[in-house]
Design an enzyme around this catalytic site. Structure first.
Site, PDB file in Angstrom:
ATOM      1  N   ASP A  34      61.688 -31.048 -27.795  1.00  0.00           N
ATOM      2  CA  ASP A  34      60.405 -31.489 -27.243  1.00  0.00           C
ATOM      3  C   ASP A  34      60.361 -31.043 -25.782  1.00  0.00           C
ATOM      4  O   ASP A  34      61.397 -30.716 -25.190  1.00  0.00           O
ATOM      5  CB  ASP A  34      60.275 -33.021 -27.348  1.00  0.00           C
ATOM      6  CG  ASP A  34      58.826 -33.480 -27.295  1.00  0.00           C
ATOM      7  OD1 ASP A  34      58.271 -33.817 -28.346  1.00  0.00           O
ATOM      8  OD2 ASP A  34      58.244 -33.479 -26.187  1.00  0.00           O
ATOM      9  N   ALA A 250      37.739 -52.437 -49.849  1.00  0.00           N
ATOM     10  CA  ALA A 250      36.642 -52.491 -48.876  1.00  0.00           C
ATOM     11  C   ALA A 250      37.128 -53.214 -47.619  1.00  0.00           C
ATOM     12  O   ALA A 250      38.045 -54.027 -47.661  1.00  0.00           O
ATOM     13  CB  ALA A 250      35.466 -53.237 -49.486  1.00  0.00           C
ATOM     14  N   GLY A 251      36.507 -52.928 -46.493  1.00  0.00           N
ATOM     15  CA  GLY A 251      36.920 -53.574 -45.258  1.00  0.00           C
ATOM     16  C   GLY A 251      36.068 -53.140 -44.083  1.00  0.00           C
ATOM     17  O   GLY A 251      34.889 -52.802 -44.246  1.00  0.00           O
ATOM     18  N   GLY A 255      40.651 -46.188 -40.016  1.00  0.00           N
ATOM     19  CA  GLY A 255      40.965 -45.734 -38.659  1.00  0.00           C
ATOM     20  C   GLY A 255      42.212 -44.878 -38.704  1.00  0.00           C
ATOM     21  O   GLY A 255      42.577 -44.353 -39.752  1.00  0.00           O
ATOM     22  N   CYS A 258      44.567 -39.744 -38.218  1.00  0.00           N
ATOM     23  CA  CYS A 258      44.476 -38.626 -39.164  1.00  0.00           C
ATOM     24  C   CYS A 258      43.118 -38.498 -39.848  1.00  0.00           C
ATOM     25  O   CYS A 258      42.531 -37.418 -39.851  1.00  0.00           O
ATOM     26  CB  CYS A 258      45.562 -38.769 -40.227  1.00  0.00           C
ATOM     27  SG  CYS A 258      47.188 -38.837 -39.494  1.00  0.00           S
ATOM     28  N   LYS A 318      46.188 -50.310 -38.946  1.00  0.00           N
ATOM     29  CA  LYS A 318      46.613 -50.877 -40.237  1.00  0.00           C
ATOM     30  C   LYS A 318      47.928 -51.611 -39.978  1.00  0.00           C
ATOM     31  O   LYS A 318      48.534 -51.424 -38.906  1.00  0.00           O
ATOM     32  CB  LYS A 318      46.779 -49.786 -41.290  1.00  0.00           C
ATOM     33  CG  LYS A 318      47.887 -48.799 -40.996  1.00  0.00           C
ATOM     34  CD  LYS A 318      48.026 -47.835 -42.147  1.00  0.00           C
ATOM     35  CE  LYS A 318      49.335 -47.088 -42.057  1.00  0.00           C
ATOM     36  NZ  LYS A 318      49.522 -46.175 -43.160  1.00  0.00           N
ATOM     37  N   ARG A 325      45.207 -45.729 -32.398  1.00  0.00           N
ATOM     38  CA  ARG A 325      44.270 -44.608 -32.376  1.00  0.00           C
ATOM     39  C   ARG A 325      43.177 -44.801 -33.431  1.00  0.00           C
ATOM     40  O   ARG A 325      43.464 -45.081 -34.585  1.00  0.00           O
ATOM     41  CB  ARG A 325      45.024 -43.292 -32.591  1.00  0.00           C
ATOM     42  CG  ARG A 325      45.779 -42.891 -31.333  1.00  0.00           C
ATOM     43  CD  ARG A 325      46.610 -41.668 -31.563  1.00  0.00           C
ATOM     44  NE  ARG A 325      47.691 -41.931 -32.497  1.00  0.00           N
ATOM     45  CZ  ARG A 325      48.507 -41.004 -32.976  1.00  0.00           C
ATOM     46  NH1 ARG A 325      48.358 -39.749 -32.614  1.00  0.00           N
ATOM     47  NH2 ARG A 325      49.472 -41.322 -33.799  1.00  0.00           N
TER      48      ARG A 325
HETATM   49  C1  UGA Z   1      46.877 -40.958 -43.864  1.00  0.00           C
HETATM   50  C2  UGA Z   1      47.151 -40.536 -45.312  1.00  0.00           C
HETATM   51  O1  UGA Z   1      47.169 -41.689 -46.161  1.00  0.00           O
HETATM   52  C3  UGA Z   1      48.479 -39.804 -45.424  1.00  0.00           C
HETATM   53  O2  UGA Z   1      48.672 -39.333 -46.759  1.00  0.00           O
HETATM   54  C4  UGA Z   1      48.466 -38.614 -44.463  1.00  0.00           C
HETATM   55  O3  UGA Z   1      49.690 -37.907 -44.494  1.00  0.00           O
HETATM   56  C5  UGA Z   1      48.229 -39.123 -43.045  1.00  0.00           C
HETATM   57  O4  UGA Z   1      46.965 -39.813 -43.003  1.00  0.00           O
HETATM   58  C6  UGA Z   1      48.236 -37.926 -42.119  1.00  0.00           C
HETATM   59  O5  UGA Z   1      47.368 -37.060 -42.254  1.00  0.00           O
HETATM   60  O6  UGA Z   1      49.182 -37.783 -41.334  1.00  0.00           O
HETATM   61  P1  UGA Z   1      47.614 -43.000 -42.310  1.00  0.00           P
HETATM   62  O7  UGA Z   1      46.595 -42.494 -41.348  1.00  0.00           O
HETATM   63  O8  UGA Z   1      48.972 -43.332 -41.809  1.00  0.00           O
HETATM   64  O9  UGA Z   1      47.841 -41.928 -43.498  1.00  0.00           O
HETATM   65  O10 UGA Z   1      47.037 -44.321 -42.941  1.00  0.00           O
HETATM   66  P2  UGA Z   1      46.419 -44.795 -44.323  1.00  0.00           P
HETATM   67  O11 UGA Z   1      47.369 -45.696 -44.995  1.00  0.00           O
HETATM   68  O12 UGA Z   1      45.918 -43.651 -45.104  1.00  0.00           O
HETATM   69  O13 UGA Z   1      45.197 -45.691 -43.819  1.00  0.00           O
HETATM   70  C7  UGA Z   1      44.131 -45.108 -43.078  1.00  0.00           C
HETATM   71  C8  UGA Z   1      43.053 -46.139 -42.827  1.00  0.00           C
HETATM   72  O14 UGA Z   1      42.361 -46.437 -44.036  1.00  0.00           O
HETATM   73  C9  UGA Z   1      43.557 -47.475 -42.295  1.00  0.00           C
HETATM   74  O15 UGA Z   1      42.708 -47.905 -41.244  1.00  0.00           O
HETATM   75  C10 UGA Z   1      43.458 -48.412 -43.481  1.00  0.00           C
HETATM   76  O16 UGA Z   1      43.259 -49.751 -43.105  1.00  0.00           O
HETATM   77  C11 UGA Z   1      42.227 -47.856 -44.182  1.00  0.00           C
HETATM   78  N1  UGA Z   1      42.176 -48.163 -45.626  1.00  0.00           N
HETATM   79  C12 UGA Z   1      43.120 -47.710 -46.468  1.00  0.00           C
HETATM   80  C13 UGA Z   1      41.093 -48.883 -46.118  1.00  0.00           C
HETATM   81  O17 UGA Z   1      40.188 -49.302 -45.361  1.00  0.00           O
HETATM   82  N2  UGA Z   1      41.013 -49.132 -47.472  1.00  0.00           N
HETATM   83  C14 UGA Z   1      41.964 -48.688 -48.333  1.00  0.00           C
HETATM   84  O18 UGA Z   1      41.828 -48.934 -49.557  1.00  0.00           O
HETATM   85  C15 UGA Z   1      43.041 -47.960 -47.821  1.00  0.00           C
END
Ligand code: UGA
Length: 446
Positions: A34, A250-251, A255, A258, A318, A325
């Site tokens: 890094d 739902a929620g 966020g 990614c 989450k 972020r």
């Molecule tokens: C996401 C993807 O799930 C990964 O597969 C991917 O590798 C990653 O982005 C990336 O591109 O690096 P991440 O951002 O860590 O992963 O989080 P998630 O678990 O996907 O959740 C994203 C958001 O969706 C959170 O705010 C979560 O609360 C929300 N969410 C998730 C919902 O509102 N409803 C759901 O049913 C699932």
């Protein structure tokens, strides 16, 4: 067990450290490079700059096999080099690839055969540009492979060790097999493809996951109008094996660093190529509006929010991460502050004091709800499952819970003496707030 290789990693961020740590766990030797001296120093001292379950143990258990360095010359011993740097959006919405180009500048200049592997999320077409850049630098000894990551924050180590699939896009079959071999001890289907398709698989996956969430959020909003329950609807729809139950909660909207970035990047990429990706425009807009619906729900119960004290429970985007972020909490709390409300926040790990100036970050849930006219669940931390308690009811000025993650049982919560509203769940046309507690038991709002 796969043949042991020496792997170089550009970038000691979240992706770089999970990738490096897990490859070391698989038995490979890893050099993580890094450019930030403090980051390298703290990693050498065994400190991780973010919260990610299991990763501290993985890095500790494999410290003999992992080296952290500032010096790109140390990467010369690596046969396979992973780029794990940030690709943030620019003002135009395109991905900023400057860290990728810096990594290419820092590639070892000897003539040993190497493979450069892209883990960072990049626009489709980046592989071709990298190949041209390598050729322009006479680095014809360096092959190129796209091997996108599908790691979720909070469960990244588990995701790495138990992936749904491993995607390997390459110009040259031998390079693809060399990268696939690094994962030999992991059981998962491997998708071999061209570079552009591998790049697209990553963007399309995140775009589709976001689309599912925006879809179920819109269904939830309609459920509220017609008296249906989105929890039952999601279960009933999700049991169709063609649709499946995942990413259907739902929620208050999605966020994280990614989804927003990747959905916008794909929309932008389509636009740059002459195609208007209407569906993604709607997916983004639905999500923006979804975060703000909580404010209307509060206004429905409390009228004007000026001077009202509102507890915002959960700040991280989450659970199981301290990442703020693009967290819906920031939009919700900022809107409340703009409405003139007093905002009291709580999160077990995320610290939003700098980003939410004007809000009071509290040490405990009970402290956050003290004197509050409403408590909003924004992140489904386990600690909030017992929110509908007598202690909380007595601490609040008005026992109103807006459950932005449908975490609580509505009937039990109402039986415990709270007015309750979730997302897409039936609620009485106007729910009279249960009797307020005596003023002397309330703490003054800050
Ligand atoms: C996401 C993807 O799930 C990964 O597969 C991917 O590798 C990653 O982005 C990336 O591109 O690096 P991440 O951002 O860590 O992963 O989080 P998630 O678990 O996907 O959740 C994203 C958001 O969706 C959170 O705010 C979560 O609360 C929300 N969410 C998730 C919902 O509102 N409803 C759901 O049913 C699932």
């Amino acid at each position: 067990m796969s043949e042991t290789r020496t792997i170089g990693i550009f970038g000691a961020g979240w992706v770089g450290l999970v990738t490096g740590g897990c490859f070391a766990e698989l038995g490979h030797r890893v050099v993580v490079r890094d450019v930030v001296p403090e980051r390298i120093e703290s990693l050498r001292a065994g400190k991780l700059p973010f919260h990610e379950p299991d990763l501290p143990d993985v890095l500790k258990d494999n410290r003999e096999r992992i080296r952290y360095t500032l010096d790109s010359d140390d990467l010369a011993e690596a046969e396979i080099l992973f780029i794990c740097v940030q690709t943030p959006p620019t003002y135009s919405g395109d991905a900023d690839l400057s860290y990728v180009w810096t990594a290419i500048e820092d590639l070892p200049r000897d003539d040993r055969d190497r493979i450069l592997v892209m883990k960072s999320t990049v626009p489709v077409g980046t592989g071709e540009k990298v190949r041209a850049a390598l050729e322009a630098r006479a680095l014809t000894n360096v092959g190129y492979v796209s091997n996108p990551e599908f790691l979720s924050e909070g469960r990244a180590v588990r995701d790495f060790m138990n992936p749904d699939r491993i995607v390997v896009g390459a110009f040259d079959e031998a390079h693809a097999h060399a990268v696939e071999a690094l994962y030999a001890s992991i059981e998962a289907p491997v998708v071999h493809t061209d570079i552009a398709s591998a790049e697209m698989i990553k963007l399309a996956s995140n775009a589709f996951l976001s689309t599912r969430i925006s879809f179920i959020n819109e269904i939830a909003n309609v459920c509220e109008l017609v008296g249906a329950d989105v929890q039952a609807v999601a279960e009933g729809v999700g049991l169709d094996h063609r649709l499946g139950p995942h990413f259907f909660r739902a929620g208050v909207g999605w966020g994280g660093s990614c989804f927003g970035k990747d959905v916008s990047a794909l929309k932008q990429l389509a636009g740059n190529s002459g195609y208007h990706f209407q569906l993604l425009a709607a997916v983004i807009e639905v999500n923006e509006l979804q975060k703000r619906r909580v404010i209307a729900k509060l206004q429905k119960h409390l009228g004007k929010l000026r001077g009202k004290t509102i507890a915002v429970l959960g700040l991280a985007f989450k659970p199981n991460t301290d990442d703020l972020r693009e967290a819906p909490s920031l939009v919700i709390a900022s809107r409340l502050l703009a409405e003139g409300a007093h905002v009291r926040t709580w999160d077990p790990v995320a610290d939003a004091r700098e980003r939410l100036q004007g809000a009071t970050q509290c040490e405990s849930v009970l402290d956050a709800v003290r004197g509050a006219e409403a408590a909003v669940i924004v992140t489904e931390w386990d600690e909030l499952r017992t929110l509908a308690s007598q202690d909380v009811r007595e601490a609040m000025a008005r026992p109103l819970i807006i459950d932005g993650r449908n975490l609580l049982d509505p009937s039990e919560t109402r039986r415990a003496g709270f007015a309750y509203e979730g997302i897409g769940r039936p609620s009485p046309p106007f729910e009279a707030l249960p009797e307020t507690v005596e003023p002397e038991t309330r703490a003054p709002s800050s």
